[in-house]
Scaffold this active site. Structure first.
Site, PDB file in Angstrom:
ATOM      1  N   ARG A  39       0.737  -1.045  -0.017  1.00 13.41           N
ATOM      2  CA  ARG A  39       0.008  -0.090  -0.165  1.00 13.41           C
ATOM      3  C   ARG A  39       0.750   1.110   0.036  1.00 13.41           C
ATOM      4  NH1 ARG A  39      -5.368  -0.547   0.737  1.00 13.41           N
ATOM      5  NH2 ARG A  39      -5.669  -2.767   0.627  1.00 13.41           N
ATOM      6  N   LEU A  95      -0.655  -0.714   7.440  1.00 16.86           N
ATOM      7  CA  LEU A  95      -0.908  -2.384   7.615  1.00 16.86           C
ATOM      8  C   LEU A  95      -2.394  -2.547   7.785  1.00 16.86           C
ATOM      9  CD1 LEU A  95       1.973  -3.117   9.878  1.00 16.86           C
ATOM     10  CD2 LEU A  95       2.110  -3.360   7.396  1.00 16.86           C
ATOM     11  N   VAL A 122     -27.065  -4.019 -15.531  1.00 13.74           N
ATOM     12  CA  VAL A 122     -26.500  -2.763 -16.131  1.00 13.74           C
ATOM     13  C   VAL A 122     -25.785  -2.961 -17.452  1.00 13.74           C
ATOM     14  CG1 VAL A 122     -25.326  -0.676 -15.799  1.00 13.74           C
ATOM     15  CG2 VAL A 122     -26.959  -1.510 -13.869  1.00 13.74           C
ATOM     16  N   HIS A 133     -32.922 -11.926  31.000  1.00 14.34           N
ATOM     17  CA  HIS A 133     -34.044 -11.221  30.543  1.00 14.34           C
ATOM     18  C   HIS A 133     -34.070  -9.838  31.119  1.00 14.34           C
ATOM     19  CE1 HIS A 133     -38.283 -10.542  29.987  1.00 14.34           C
ATOM     20  NE2 HIS A 133     -38.247  -9.702  31.092  1.00 14.34           N
TER      21      HIS A 133
HETATM   22  P1  FAD Z   1      -6.610  -8.237   2.258  1.00 16.08           P
HETATM   23  O1  FAD Z   1      -7.110  -7.729   3.450  1.00 16.08           O
HETATM   24  O2  FAD Z   1      -7.132  -7.683   0.897  1.00 16.08           O
HETATM   25  O3  FAD Z   1      -4.972  -7.912   2.369  1.00 16.08           O
HETATM   26  C1  FAD Z   1      -4.124  -8.079   1.357  1.00 16.08           C
HETATM   27  C2  FAD Z   1      -2.880  -7.143   1.227  1.00 16.08           C
HETATM   28  O4  FAD Z   1      -1.972  -7.579   0.321  1.00 16.08           O
HETATM   29  C3  FAD Z   1      -3.496  -5.690   0.906  1.00 16.08           C
HETATM   30  O5  FAD Z   1      -3.169  -4.572   1.753  1.00 16.08           O
HETATM   31  C4  FAD Z   1      -2.586  -5.360  -0.401  1.00 16.08           C
HETATM   32  O6  FAD Z   1      -2.130  -4.178  -0.628  1.00 16.08           O
HETATM   33  C5  FAD Z   1      -1.531  -6.233  -0.095  1.00 16.08           C
HETATM   34  N1  FAD Z   1      -0.678  -6.951  -1.426  1.00 16.08           N
HETATM   35  C6  FAD Z   1      -1.331  -7.385  -2.503  1.00 16.08           C
HETATM   36  N2  FAD Z   1      -0.527  -7.845  -3.237  1.00 16.08           N
HETATM   37  C7  FAD Z   1       0.932  -7.602  -2.840  1.00 16.08           C
HETATM   38  C8  FAD Z   1       2.233  -7.734  -3.159  1.00 16.08           C
HETATM   39  N3  FAD Z   1       2.563  -8.191  -4.352  1.00 16.08           N
HETATM   40  N4  FAD Z   1       3.129  -7.363  -2.498  1.00 16.08           N
HETATM   41  C9  FAD Z   1       2.902  -6.766  -1.255  1.00 16.08           C
HETATM   42  N5  FAD Z   1       1.588  -6.608  -0.832  1.00 16.08           N
HETATM   43  C10 FAD Z   1       0.584  -6.954  -1.641  1.00 16.08           C
HETATM   44  N6  FAD Z   1     -15.406  -9.074   5.847  1.00 16.08           N
HETATM   45  C11 FAD Z   1     -15.801  -9.189   7.049  1.00 16.08           C
HETATM   46  O7  FAD Z   1     -15.491 -10.403   7.752  1.00 16.08           O
HETATM   47  N7  FAD Z   1     -16.529  -8.218   7.855  1.00 16.08           N
HETATM   48  C12 FAD Z   1     -16.897  -7.132   7.128  1.00 16.08           C
HETATM   49  O8  FAD Z   1     -17.384  -6.289   7.756  1.00 16.08           O
HETATM   50  C13 FAD Z   1     -16.284  -6.793   5.909  1.00 16.08           C
HETATM   51  N8  FAD Z   1     -16.582  -5.707   5.207  1.00 16.08           N
HETATM   52  C14 FAD Z   1     -16.018  -5.282   4.115  1.00 16.08           C
HETATM   53  C15 FAD Z   1     -16.407  -4.045   3.577  1.00 16.08           C
HETATM   54  C16 FAD Z   1     -15.834  -3.845   2.226  1.00 16.08           C
HETATM   55  C17 FAD Z   1     -16.141  -2.521   1.482  1.00 16.08           C
HETATM   56  C18 FAD Z   1     -15.040  -4.448   1.734  1.00 16.08           C
HETATM   57  C19 FAD Z   1     -14.421  -4.392   0.116  1.00 16.08           C
HETATM   58  C20 FAD Z   1     -14.586  -5.803   2.179  1.00 16.08           C
HETATM   59  C21 FAD Z   1     -15.129  -6.161   3.561  1.00 16.08           C
HETATM   60  N9  FAD Z   1     -14.902  -7.278   3.867  1.00 16.08           N
HETATM   61  C22 FAD Z   1     -15.361  -7.793   5.169  1.00 16.08           C
HETATM   62  C23 FAD Z   1     -13.835  -8.378   3.435  1.00 16.08           C
HETATM   63  C24 FAD Z   1     -12.521  -8.167   4.080  1.00 16.08           C
HETATM   64  O9  FAD Z   1     -11.967  -6.903   4.011  1.00 16.08           O
HETATM   65  C25 FAD Z   1     -11.759  -9.246   3.409  1.00 16.08           C
HETATM   66  O10 FAD Z   1     -12.287 -10.602   3.292  1.00 16.08           O
HETATM   67  C26 FAD Z   1     -10.421  -9.405   4.078  1.00 16.08           C
HETATM   68  O11 FAD Z   1      -9.650  -8.317   4.249  1.00 16.08           O
HETATM   69  C27 FAD Z   1      -9.447 -10.628   3.266  1.00 16.08           C
HETATM   70  O12 FAD Z   1      -8.322 -10.569   3.968  1.00 16.08           O
HETATM   71  P2  FAD Z   1      -6.847 -10.856   3.323  1.00 16.08           P
HETATM   72  O13 FAD Z   1      -5.759 -10.719   4.445  1.00 16.08           O
HETATM   73  O14 FAD Z   1      -6.880 -12.081   2.605  1.00 16.08           O
HETATM   74  O15 FAD Z   1      -6.429  -9.973   2.204  1.00 16.08           O
HETATM   75  P1  NAI Z   2     -21.083 -10.273  -3.258  1.00 18.09           P
HETATM   76  O1  NAI Z   2     -21.027 -11.373  -3.702  1.00 18.09           O
HETATM   77  O2  NAI Z   2     -21.515 -10.239  -1.987  1.00 18.09           O
HETATM   78  O3  NAI Z   2     -22.690  -9.458  -4.137  1.00 18.09           O
HETATM   79  C1  NAI Z   2     -22.492  -9.388  -5.398  1.00 18.09           C
HETATM   80  C2  NAI Z   2     -23.914  -8.924  -5.955  1.00 18.09           C
HETATM   81  O4  NAI Z   2     -23.923  -8.743  -7.441  1.00 18.09           O
HETATM   82  C3  NAI Z   2     -24.602 -10.394  -6.116  1.00 18.09           C
HETATM   83  O5  NAI Z   2     -25.697 -10.427  -5.252  1.00 18.09           O
HETATM   84  C4  NAI Z   2     -24.674 -10.953  -7.325  1.00 18.09           C
HETATM   85  O6  NAI Z   2     -25.789 -11.490  -7.995  1.00 18.09           O
HETATM   86  C5  NAI Z   2     -24.761  -9.439  -8.092  1.00 18.09           C
HETATM   87  N1  NAI Z   2     -24.331  -9.072  -9.507  1.00 18.09           N
HETATM   88  C6  NAI Z   2     -23.405  -9.764 -10.129  1.00 18.09           C
HETATM   89  N2  NAI Z   2     -23.288  -9.424 -11.539  1.00 18.09           N
HETATM   90  C7  NAI Z   2     -24.207  -8.511 -11.535  1.00 18.09           C
HETATM   91  C8  NAI Z   2     -24.592  -7.853 -12.685  1.00 18.09           C
HETATM   92  N3  NAI Z   2     -23.772  -7.475 -13.792  1.00 18.09           N
HETATM   93  N4  NAI Z   2     -25.519  -6.876 -12.315  1.00 18.09           N
HETATM   94  C9  NAI Z   2     -26.114  -6.748 -11.074  1.00 18.09           C
HETATM   95  N5  NAI Z   2     -25.974  -7.723 -10.202  1.00 18.09           N
HETATM   96  C10 NAI Z   2     -24.849  -8.405 -10.163  1.00 18.09           C
HETATM   97  O7  NAI Z   2     -20.381  -9.019  -3.634  1.00 18.09           O
HETATM   98  P2  NAI Z   2     -19.887  -7.676  -2.955  1.00 18.09           P
HETATM   99  O8  NAI Z   2     -21.167  -6.922  -2.445  1.00 18.09           O
HETATM  100  O9  NAI Z   2     -19.510  -6.802  -4.091  1.00 18.09           O
HETATM  101  O10 NAI Z   2     -18.868  -8.024  -1.943  1.00 18.09           O
HETATM  102  C11 NAI Z   2     -17.692  -8.519  -2.097  1.00 18.09           C
HETATM  103  C12 NAI Z   2     -17.300  -9.552  -0.934  1.00 18.09           C
HETATM  104  O11 NAI Z   2     -16.819  -8.744   0.241  1.00 18.09           O
HETATM  105  C13 NAI Z   2     -18.440 -10.306  -0.135  1.00 18.09           C
HETATM  106  O12 NAI Z   2     -18.557 -11.189  -0.873  1.00 18.09           O
HETATM  107  C14 NAI Z   2     -17.943 -10.260   1.038  1.00 18.09           C
HETATM  108  O13 NAI Z   2     -17.348 -11.557   1.021  1.00 18.09           O
HETATM  109  C15 NAI Z   2     -16.994  -9.153   1.216  1.00 18.09           C
HETATM  110  N6  NAI Z   2     -17.824  -8.403   2.223  1.00 18.09           N
HETATM  111  C16 NAI Z   2     -17.997  -8.807   3.451  1.00 18.09           C
HETATM  112  C17 NAI Z   2     -18.615  -7.839   4.234  1.00 18.09           C
HETATM  113  C18 NAI Z   2     -19.564  -8.276   5.619  1.00 18.09           C
HETATM  114  O14 NAI Z   2     -19.225  -9.263   6.158  1.00 18.09           O
HETATM  115  N7  NAI Z   2     -20.226  -7.514   6.234  1.00 18.09           N
HETATM  116  C19 NAI Z   2     -19.106  -6.304   3.961  1.00 18.09           C
HETATM  117  C20 NAI Z   2     -18.623  -6.178   2.626  1.00 18.09           C
HETATM  118  C21 NAI Z   2     -17.961  -6.931   1.793  1.00 18.09           C
END
Ligand code: FAD
Ligand code: NAI
Length: 468
Positions: free
Chosen positions: A36, A41, A240, A447
């Protein structure tokens, strides 16, 4: 000059940094590499995922409660006003605090942190290329923990201004009048909720006929009704196919998923949230011959890739793309490297959607049990009959417990309701111990709490529910 390690971890998200912590605890000499630009981190989760989204969900929820519910609770506030800049700042402060916490944990557990891009040169050598120059690290083991990235949608180009991914949606400079969310999954519904609460009209366009497709059908239907009541609009079974940006906004072409006449939808901003895909670009996988599947996920067996000494985990491999799953992977992978019995129970990874109310689930859905031909019993209890929910005027939702018809073993628990994400922990613990529905039903619950609804649903499975 090269440095010699037991483990080099590429990626400092929940998978990578938890692996580094466990490695430190087990006395392995460890390096962790993060690319990043901001040298922070914590990965996607802390920087642009779980943490900033929850900070905005919390603040926007309080705003909506103050706006819509305070008066009925006898609280007068005077002129309520949104200070979006401050709301975004408190979100950034939460991120800053937690990423600093990970830095501290790396120091405490003696992991060397390298900022730069990691590239695998061989099964024992990793190149770090960063602003401070290149460095080669020698190691006995390499862990790929590089996470995932946004899945792009052809014809709808993300500019992070008018057409945003989740990252842009965490930082919109003003509340859009009309936000179209493409994808009725977790990101779409969580971030869609944030902007709706702050004043946007929000339209969700979902390809399938239900929102939150992996969830139990009953949960997804009731949840959609609740979101609709809150003002969110839905176009299900729609896709879309194109987007045109103009000075004043975006014009989208929306078609029925199964074919048919297209319509035009005008909006101010678009959030593309159709899923995430593994991120392995520039890692050198081809050089060393690490196998990936068609969708780019690294193929593993107990975190081992096909190349001895190279391991992979978290979002970059199969399984739910969740931070707590990546954390479990990180710990188990290091334990296996250290010759211990690392294990993750993928059947019991809870899933939580942090909307209002929350949605939480663990284990099998009713549809999965039907498809598998399992003979099951169901117990259901609505929050409308729970005393705490009634007292707090938060009666939307229900708890559903699914148990094996012969053994009574709990097979799945699904909750729509306030604090469902906390309530599900009881179900996960009972299921991890192989518990029966009767175990929950005979456990004393305080409760008045919402947890009594979980007990009542379990009592429902036994046929002793107290529901009127
Ligand atoms: P990441 O967190 O993606 O970390 C990977 C890291 O590797 C990154 O910082 C990247 O920069 C680094 N990297 C990549 N390639 C290289 C390289 N070649 N050299 C050095 N560094 C590198 N999950 C939940 O459980 N609860 C939630 O509420 C939730 N909310 C989310 C909301 C959003 C908007 C999004 C996008 C995701 C959310 N997730 C949530 C999903 C969660 O963020 C991911 O499942 C989780 O971060 C995965 O962890 P990871 O360690 O596998 O990878
Ligand atoms: P998602 O897989 O949860 O949802 C994507 C949605 O887009 C699905 O309902 C799918 O049917 C729909 N879709 C796919 N192609 C489409 C198209 N062309 N037009 C319209 N709809 C379409 O993926 P999302 O919301 O992007 O999140 C990614 C991942 O991040 C999640 O699967 C989850 O693992 C993680 N995440 C977890 C959170 C949590 O634990 N609270 C919060 C946010 C993300």
């Amino acid at each position: 000059m090269t440095d010699q390690y037991d483990v080099v971890i590429i990626g400092a998200g929940p998978g990578g940094y938890n692996a580094a912590i466990r490695a430190g605890q087990l006395g392995l000499k460890t390096a962790i590499i993060e690319k990043r630009d901001n040298k922070k981190l914590g990965g996607t989760c802390l920087n642009v995922g779980c943490i900033p989204s929850k900070a905005l969900l919390h603040a926007s929820q309080l705003y909506e409660i103050a706006e819509k519910d305070f008066a009925s609770l006898g609280i007068e506030t005077g002129g309520l006003k949104l200070d979006l800049k401050q709301m975004l700042k408190q979100k950034d402060d939460a991120v800053e605090g937690l990423t600093k916490g990970v830095e501290f944990l790396m120091k405490k557990n003696k992991a060397d942190v390298y900022f730069g891009s990691g590239e695998i040169l061989s099964a024992t050598r990793v190149l770090v290329s960063g602003a401070d120059g290149d460095k080669k690290l020698e190691t006995k083991n390499i862990i790929i923990a590089t996470g995932s990235e946004v899945t792009p949608l052809p014809g709808v180009e993300i500019d992070e201004k008018q057409i945003v991914s989740s990252t842009g949606a965490l930082d919109l400079a003003k509340v859009p009048d009309h936000l179209v969310v493409i994808g009725g999954g977790v990101i779409g519904l969580e971030l869609g909720s944030v902007w709706r609460r702050l004043g946007s009209k929000v339209t969700v366009v979902e390809f399938l006929d239900k929102i939150l497709p992996p969830m139990d059908d009953e949960v997804s239907k009731q949840f959609q009704r609740i979101l609709k009541k809150q003002g969110m609009e839905f176009k299900l079974g729609a896709k879309v196919t194109g987007a045109k940006t103009t000075k004043s906004g975006v014009q989208l072409t929306v078609e029925p998923a199964k074919g048919g006449e297209a319509e035009t939808v005008d909006c101010d901003a678009v959030l593309v949230a159709i899923g995430r895909r593994p991120y392995t670009q520039g890692l050198g996988l081809e050089t060393v011959g690490v196998k990936t599947d068609k969708r780019g996920f690294i193929e593993t067996d107990h975190f081992k890739t096909n190349v001895p000494g190279i391991w992979a985990l978290g979002d970059a491999i199969h399984g739910p793309m969740l931070a707590h799953k990546a954390e479990e992977d990180g710990t188990a992978c290091i334990e296996l490297i250290a010759g211990k019995a690392g294990h993750v129970n993928y059947d019991l990874v809870p899933n939580v959607v942090y909307t209002y109310p929350e949605v939480a689930s663990v284990g099998k859905t009713e549809e999965q049990l039907k498809d598998a031909g399992v003979n099951y019993k169901t117990g259901k209890f609505p929050f409308a009959a729970n005393s705490r929910a009634k007292t707090n005027h938060e009666t939307d939702g229900f708890v559903k417990v699914l148990a094996d018809a012969q053994t009574d073993k709990v097979l799945g628990v699904h909750i729509v309701g306030v604090e469902a994400g906390e309530l599900i922990a009881e179900a996960v613990a009972v299921m991890e111990f192989g518990g029966a529905s009767e175990d929950i039903a005979r456990t004393c619950h305080a409760h008045p709490t919402r947890s009594e609804a979980v007990r009542q649903a379990a009592m429902g499975v036994e046929g002793w529910t107290m529901q009127a």
